[in-house]
Enzyme design. Structure first.
Site, PDB file in Angstrom:
ATOM      1  N   GLY A 191       0.791  -1.230   0.000  1.00  0.00           N
ATOM      2  CA  GLY A 191       0.000   0.000   0.000  1.00  0.00           C
ATOM      3  C   GLY A 191       0.820   1.275   0.000  1.00  0.00           C
ATOM      4  N   MET A 192       2.100   1.157  -0.350  1.00  0.00           N
ATOM      5  CA  MET A 192       2.905   2.392  -0.383  1.00  0.00           C
ATOM      6  C   MET A 192       2.462   3.280  -1.538  1.00  0.00           C
ATOM      7  SD  MET A 192       6.797   1.344   0.361  1.00  0.00           S
ATOM      8  CE  MET A 192       6.797   0.159  -0.937  1.00  0.00           C
ATOM      9  N   VAL A 207     -13.058 -15.696 -17.264  1.00  0.00           N
ATOM     10  CA  VAL A 207     -13.140 -15.439 -18.703  1.00  0.00           C
ATOM     11  C   VAL A 207     -12.196 -16.402 -19.404  1.00  0.00           C
ATOM     12  CG1 VAL A 207     -12.728 -13.732 -20.519  1.00  0.00           C
ATOM     13  CG2 VAL A 207     -13.784 -13.033 -18.370  1.00  0.00           C
ATOM     14  N   LYS A 260      -1.919  22.297 -33.426  1.00  0.00           N
ATOM     15  CA  LYS A 260      -0.554  22.826 -33.439  1.00  0.00           C
ATOM     16  C   LYS A 260      -0.656  24.248 -32.902  1.00  0.00           C
ATOM     17  CE  LYS A 260       3.428  23.898 -36.162  1.00  0.00           C
ATOM     18  NZ  LYS A 260       3.667  24.922 -37.165  1.00  0.00           N
ATOM     19  N   GLY A 272       9.843  29.761 -42.467  1.00  0.00           N
ATOM     20  CA  GLY A 272       9.890  30.198 -43.863  1.00  0.00           C
ATOM     21  C   GLY A 272      11.240  30.760 -44.278  1.00  0.00           C
ATOM     22  N   ASN A 308       7.122  22.891 -44.776  1.00  0.00           N
ATOM     23  CA  ASN A 308       6.155  23.473 -45.702  1.00  0.00           C
ATOM     24  C   ASN A 308       6.844  24.327 -46.764  1.00  0.00           C
ATOM     25  OD1 ASN A 308       3.163  25.562 -45.313  1.00  0.00           O
ATOM     26  ND2 ASN A 308       3.976  24.545 -47.079  1.00  0.00           N
ATOM     27  N   SER A 309       7.443  25.459 -46.317  1.00  0.00           N
ATOM     28  CA  SER A 309       7.992  26.408 -47.306  1.00  0.00           C
ATOM     29  C   SER A 309       9.012  25.763 -48.219  1.00  0.00           C
ATOM     30  CB  SER A 309       8.655  27.591 -46.593  1.00  0.00           C
ATOM     31  OG  SER A 309       7.741  28.209 -45.759  1.00  0.00           O
TER      32      SER A 309
HETATM   33  N1  GLY Z   1       5.170  -1.498  -4.499  1.00  0.00           N
HETATM   34  C1  GLY Z   1       6.223  -2.262  -3.955  1.00  0.00           C
HETATM   35  C2  GLY Z   1       6.375  -3.590  -4.539  1.00  0.00           C
HETATM   36  O1  GLY Z   1       5.827  -3.909  -5.553  1.00  0.00           O
HETATM   37  O2  GLY Z   1       7.103  -4.361  -3.958  1.00  0.00           O
END
Ligand code: GLY
Length: 659
Positions: free
Chosen positions: A45-46, A173, A500, A561, A609-610
């Protein structure tokens, strides 16, 4: 109730996506073979983008973004269920044993997005009593933290149920049925299930269904418990050492992890695995050796070859991928859910997704020599005299991927400055380009050469890149970008969100305004555009634009250009070296040799382009530019010989028989 979205996989990623889609109004079903097998249960859980030392910039951005979503995301889930997720922004301390404190400190600049602080020996021992005496200093990552992953998965599941997500546990599945590039149903142990959209969130088991490069990487873990006699929690932040982490929970458990073993799906804990963990953990924080062991377990991380997740569209129109989160599945759950829901439900593709597209692993298409005699009928009737005896050469090359869309040609062209519309059409065809940029304002005002543009090119084949040429301020450019999106839609490119971006207040040199460009880019990215900003060749600006989510950067070679060629080589090289998005060299290229040179530097693409439109024979020049772009790319991939100070004979003497 019909299912809009069927999610295969009931781990943290599948559930997070299900909830996000449900909250946005979708009918969602989740299929889960074995709820308890998911890697999420096994994790520590880090929330550790900083401590994990992630080298890939796009991945780091994704991780930071997800970490910043955590407070609101967990509060929302806690409100929904009345349960606690154990989210704790406790910071992470990364102690080191080697005498490299000062060196370390100078090597890792503290970043604006996520600060890191070096603590010297006395500071670290004062801050965290009980560390091994051999710890000489360490990094403090105040924005990293943790969540109780077991609690989180439980809360996710209950939230999903309470929101009306249909959860089907024990449904395996067996196959994904596909027809003409669409998923038409999934075959399961309880029959075929249909939906409009499908999401694959199958973690380490993905390869059982599709040939995607995700493999299990086993991690063994254990937990100990803080003894009753110790009233205060001795650890109040995660310790992240070399090959070991120690994660104290507020419920007095301390999680110790993790091995990293390439042993397939081999189950169970082993004495060797646990011994390694205990040795490393007690070396770092010696008093752990007296704490009672609570539990041992193992899990399988879904690893990809480049350790980045696979997110976004797939080879099937209605199948989205959310797999391969490797060491960071818990951390990346909220951002994955948001990006995948945007993609499926709003058809909005965040530019960051381009970095995680599955196509990076696909049997890559070859960059092969282009046809040496071009089929286009050039207006002057000439054909190039090069013999078409191209040897069967090929080299592995991915296409040009911009915002998740793949292009085979690395040359983009424009429509301006041609003497006639026919010449423009022939040139675009001869250039082999797949992207053509169009000045929105000039089309709007029906400027010379821009009437009839809609009919002049085959927009089924050519991807339009609307540009904001003529805009002097960020506000103007934003407005014109929105018009450009409408224009692309009118031409049948419903999903075209490219722009762009040009913000050019200076009429003499036509140099772009960096501040206006950055401001406009930030806003347009927020509005879901894939922004391709035209910039001076400024490496810092390029980085900032990438950080705000631009899909490419487009540094100029020399003023637009001008045909002055590559005047900014050194800076373009730095941009290329640092970029995690495609670098498109734009403006100033005057001849094919300059085009080839820019590609040899490692540019991902060119916009010309140019140099084509203003040449004596634009279609032939367009063809030459195509050849040069391909030649430069091939040379870059092949790798040039090193430059030497002295001559070296072409026919070496070594190995010759001497009399
Ligand atoms: N998140 C640390 C590990 O996968 O060991």
């Amino acid at each position: 109730m019909t299912t809009d979205v069927l999610i295969i996989g009931g781990g943290v990623i599948g559930l997070a996506i299900a909830i996000e889609l449900k909250l946005r109004g979708a009918n969602v079903t989740v299929l889960c073979r074995d709820f308890n097998a998911a890697a999420a249960h096994a994790a520590a859980g880090m929330l550790a983008p900083d401590a994990e030392n992630i080298p890939n910039q796009a991945m780091l951005s994704l991780c930071w973004r997800s970490r910043s979503l955590y407070p609101d995301w967990t509060s929302k889930l806690e409100e929904l269920t009345g349960l606690n997720t154990g989210y704790w922004p406790c910071g992470i301390l990364a102690p080191v044993y080697q005498q490299q404190g000062e060196k370390n400190a100078s090597l890792l600049p503290s970043s604006r997005e996520s600060p890191a602080y070096w603590l010297d020996q006395s500071a670290i021992h004062q801050y965290q009593p009980g560390l091994a005496a051999e710890v000489v200093g360490g990094w403090w990552y105040p924005e990293d933290g943790q969540v109780d992953n077991q609690a989180l998965v439980n809360v996710l599941r209950i939230s999903a149920e309470s929101l009306g997500v249909e959860l089907k546990d024990g449904v395996a599945v067996e196959a994904i049925r596909q027809q003409q590039g669409q998923v038409v149903g999934v075959q399961t142990n309880v029959g075929v299930i249909h939906a409009a959209e499908y999401v694959l969130a199958t973690g380490a088991w993905t390869n059982e269904l599709l040939p995607l490069p995700v493999r299990p990487l086993k991690g063994q873990m254990l937990s100990v418990q803080v003894p009753e006699l110790t009233p205060e929690l001795p650890l109040k932040q995660v310790l992240f050492g070399q090959d070991i982490y120690i994660v104290p929970r507020r419920n007095r458990s301390i999680i110790i992890g993790a091995t990293s073993e390439d042993v397939g799906f081999t189950p169970q804990n082993t004495p060797a695995g646990i011994q390694t963990l205990l040795q490393a953990a007690t070396r770092l924080y010696p008093q752990l050796q007296h704490y009672p062991i609570q539990k041992l377990w193992w899990g399988f991380r879904p690893a990809t070859p480049d350790e980045l997740p696979i997110l976004g569209t797939s080879h099937c129109k209605n199948l989205t991928l959310a797999i391969g989160h490797y060491r960071n599945g818990i951390l990346l759950a909220p951002v994955t859910a948001a990006l995948i829901a945007d993609l499926i439900w709003e058809q909005k593709s965040d530019p960051l997704l381009a970095n995680f597209h599955y196509s990076r692993f696909q049997a890559k298409s070859s960059t092969s020599l282009p046809m040496l005699t071009h089929p286009a009928n050039f207006s002057n009737g000439h054909r190039t005299a090069i013999a078409s005896q191209a040897p069967a050469l090929s080299i592995q090359d991915s296409g040009l991927i911009i915002a998740g869309k793949t292009f085979q040609s690395r040359l983009m062209t424009g429509t301006g400055k041609y003497r006639s519309i026919e010449e423009m059409q022939q040139s675009v065809a001869a250039s082999g380009c797949q992207i053509v940029t169009v000045a929105v304002r000039r089309v709007q005002t029906k400027a010379a050469g821009h009437e009839g543009l809609a009919e002049a090119l085959d927009w089924q084949k050519i991807w339009m890149l609307p540009n904001t040429a003529g805009c002097q301020t960020a506000e103007e450019a934003i407005r014109v970008a929105r018009l450009g999106r409408e224009m692309a839609k009118l031409l049948g490119q419903e999903d075209n969100n490219f722009v762009k971006l040009e913000v050019i207040p200076d009429a003499k040199y036509l140099l772009p305004d960096p501040i206006g460009t950055l401001q406009a880019a930030e806003q347009l990215v927020k509005e879901g555009f894939a922004v391709l900003p035209y910039i001076n060749a400024d490496p810092m600006l390029a980085k900032r634009l990438e950080d705000v989510g631009c899909a490419t950067v487009m540094p100029l070679a020399s003023p637009i250009g001008s045909g002055q060629g590559l005047k900014t080589t050194a800076n373009i090289q730095i941009i290329i070296e640092n970029a995690n998005v495609p670098v498109v060299v734009d403006a100033g290229i005057g001849s094919p040799s300059e085009a080839a040179q820019a590609m040899e530097l490692g540019a991902d693409a060119l916009l010309i382009n140019s140099a084509i439109a203003l040449s004596h024979n634009p279609p032939v020049m367009a063809h030459a530019m195509n050849l040069a772009t391909v030649a430069g790319r091939l040379a870059y991939l092949a790798g040039r010989m090193p430059i030497k100070d002295y001559a070296s004979a072409s026919s070496p003497l070594t190995g010759k028989i001497s009399s």
